[in-house]
Scaffold this motif. Structure first.
Motif, short mmCIF file in Angstrom:
data_model
loop_
_atom_site.label_atom_id
_atom_site.label_comp_id
_atom_site.label_asym_id
_atom_site.label_seq_id
_atom_site.Cartn_x
_atom_site.Cartn_y
_atom_site.Cartn_z
N UNK A 205 0.74 -1.08 -0.21
CA UNK A 205 -0.07 -0.04 0.15
C UNK A 205 0.93 1.13 -0.01
N UNK A 206 1.93 1.22 0.83
CA UNK A 206 2.85 2.36 0.72
C UNK A 206 3.41 2.60 -0.67
N UNK A 207 3.72 1.48 -1.10
CA UNK A 207 4.40 1.66 -2.66
C UNK A 207 3.30 2.29 -3.56
N UNK A 208 2.14 1.86 -3.34
CA UNK A 208 0.79 2.26 -4.31
C UNK A 208 0.89 3.95 -3.96
N UNK A 209 0.89 4.13 -2.87
CA UNK A 209 0.67 5.68 -2.28
C UNK A 209 1.94 6.55 -2.73
N UNK A 210 3.19 5.86 -3.26
CA UNK A 210 4.34 6.70 -3.63
C UNK A 210 4.89 7.14 -2.58
N UNK A 211 5.13 6.42 -1.18
CA UNK A 211 5.81 6.60 -0.22
C UNK A 211 7.57 6.32 -0.52
N UNK A 212 8.12 7.11 -0.13
CA UNK A 212 9.81 6.95 -0.23
C UNK A 212 10.16 5.68 0.35
N UNK A 213 10.82 4.88 -0.44
CA UNK A 213 11.41 3.67 0.18
C UNK A 213 12.01 3.53 1.48
N UNK A 214 12.36 2.56 1.99
CA UNK A 214 12.82 2.66 3.51
C UNK A 214 14.37 3.03 3.24
N UNK A 215 14.94 3.58 4.62
CA UNK A 215 16.20 4.20 4.53
C UNK A 215 17.24 3.29 3.90
N UNK A 216 17.11 2.02 4.23
CA UNK A 216 18.26 1.12 3.59
C UNK A 216 18.30 1.26 2.15
N UNK A 217 17.33 1.59 1.32
CA UNK A 217 17.50 1.94 -0.21
C UNK A 217 17.66 3.29 -0.43
N UNK A 218 16.81 4.38 0.29
CA UNK A 218 16.97 5.56 -0.04
C UNK A 218 18.45 6.26 0.33
N UNK A 219 18.93 6.02 1.35
CA UNK A 219 20.20 6.63 1.86
C UNK A 219 21.41 6.62 1.03
N UNK A 220 21.58 5.06 0.48
CA UNK A 220 22.71 5.07 -0.47
C UNK A 220 22.38 5.55 -1.75
N UNK A 221 21.33 5.90 -2.22
CA UNK A 221 20.79 6.36 -3.55
C UNK A 221 21.12 7.90 -3.40
N UNK A 222 20.75 8.37 -2.34
CA UNK A 222 21.14 10.21 -2.18
C UNK A 222 22.68 10.21 -2.11
N UNK A 223 23.44 9.17 -1.53
CA UNK A 223 24.76 9.62 -1.61
C UNK A 223 25.39 9.24 -2.92
N UNK A 224 24.82 8.36 -3.67
CA UNK A 224 25.18 8.00 -4.92
C UNK A 224 25.13 9.28 -5.96
N UNK A 225 23.78 10.14 -5.83
CA UNK A 225 23.62 11.27 -6.62
C UNK A 225 24.53 12.24 -6.04
#
Length: 317
Positions: A205-225
């Motif tokens: 449901x969170x994915x369908x509502x476009x919630x930001x993924x969990x920190x384990x996914x979000x943090x490495x992506x922000x660091x990569x950017x």
């Protein structure tokens, strides 16, 4: 199994096999615990057919009808799985409580033990196959199926242990306890495993509502950017991301200084670098990098401010 479709087809076949065996065993043993297991697997089989179709859709590129691809169908299927399992569990819980209040029910322990042993072996084998397939297949559909079969194995093992206790109680002459064992077992299994469908449905449901993924996914992506944009001077960088199913969609707004003279070729080079950095942590991914010198286009209310101002002017007129 090295392909997603074959893995999901095997899961569907095993669900149908165990479900049919459970219904037959229920008619012979009168056990509601076995009925719960059989219904659970038959429902899962019906959803598995849809899952196989969705797995093929999810690998397609976007289209005019679905400009952002088909990954949201994966989240929708997992939501349906969670809700169906939750519904069957609640039904079984209510039925077991009603049976307890009316004196329990007699069961045929011998046949129940045979079915429970078969179900435990079959579910464990399927869970193992799903686990092995994840070496070659990265799919949220396979991950959800693996979790289902692990839980199903635990439930079947608990049912097997309980029915062995029934046979022990018969040998000890504790006949007053026997009618309640099946109902108590159903209640215990439902209470212990209720969190699994709730978590599955909640995440989908969170994915369908476009919630930001969990920190384990979000943090490495922000660091990569940040690494991808390390060579240029920026006023602000905003990273937004959603993960419907297997696809990670990342949009990066880069606000440059007013005096900045970053050419289009340089911007394309930076986009390629950011995309490469992000793909080191997640794939498949769609990474859009937008350059601007106006913070309004990167703000959380991007676009809304203009509409609000226009509406206010119209109201004054």
């Amino acid at each position: 199994m090295k392909s997603e479709s074959n893995t999901l087809a095997f899961s569907a076949f095993m669900a149908l096999l165990i479900g049919c065996a459970g219904i037959v065993a229920t008619l012979a043993s009168n056990s509601q615990a076995i009925l719960l297991d059989g219904l659970f697997n038959l429902i899962y089989f019906s959803v598995a057919l849809v899952t196989i179709k969705v797995s093929k859709l999810a690998s397609r590129p976007d289209s005019e009808s679905y400009p952002f691809g088909y990954s949201y169908f994966e989240s929708l299927v997992n939501l349906c799985k969670g809700l169906l399992i939750l519904g069957v569990s609640i039904f079984a819980l209510v039925d077991a409580i009603a049976a307890l209040l009316t004196g329990g029910r007699e069961i045929s322990a011998g046949l129940a033990v045979i079915y429970a042993f078969f179900a435990t072996c079959a579910c464990s084998l399927t869970a193992w196959v799903m686990h092995r397939s994840q070496r070659h297949v990265r799919s949220p559909l396979v991950s959800a199926d693996k979790l289902n079969w692990v839980v199903n194995s635990v439930i079947s093992a608990a049912v097997l242990a309980a029915f062995c206790l029934v046979m022990l109680f018969e040998q000890l002459g504790w006949y007053a306890v026997l009618p309640y064992v099946d109902s108590v077992l159903v209640i215990a299994v439902v209470v212990l495993c209720l969190g699994v469908p709730v978590r599955m449905a909640s995440q989908a449901l969170q994915e369908l509502l476009n919630k930001t993924p969990e920190e384990a996914v979000a943090v490495p992506v922000r660091q990569a950017v940040a690494r991808g944009l390390a060579d240029i001077d920026t006023v602000e960088v905003r990273v937004r991301m959603v993960r419907p199913g297997r696809l990670l969609y990342v949009i990066v707004h880069v606000v440059l200084p007013d005096a900045s003279e970053v050419s289009v070729a340089t911007q394309d080079s930076l986009r390629a670098r950011v995309d490469e950095e992000v793909r080191r942590y997640h794939s498949p991914v769609v990474c859009d990098v937008v350059f601007t010198s106006n913070t309004r286009w990167a703000a959380p209310s991007c676009g809304l401010l203009v509409e609000t101002q226009s509406s206010s002017k119209l109201e004054k007129l």
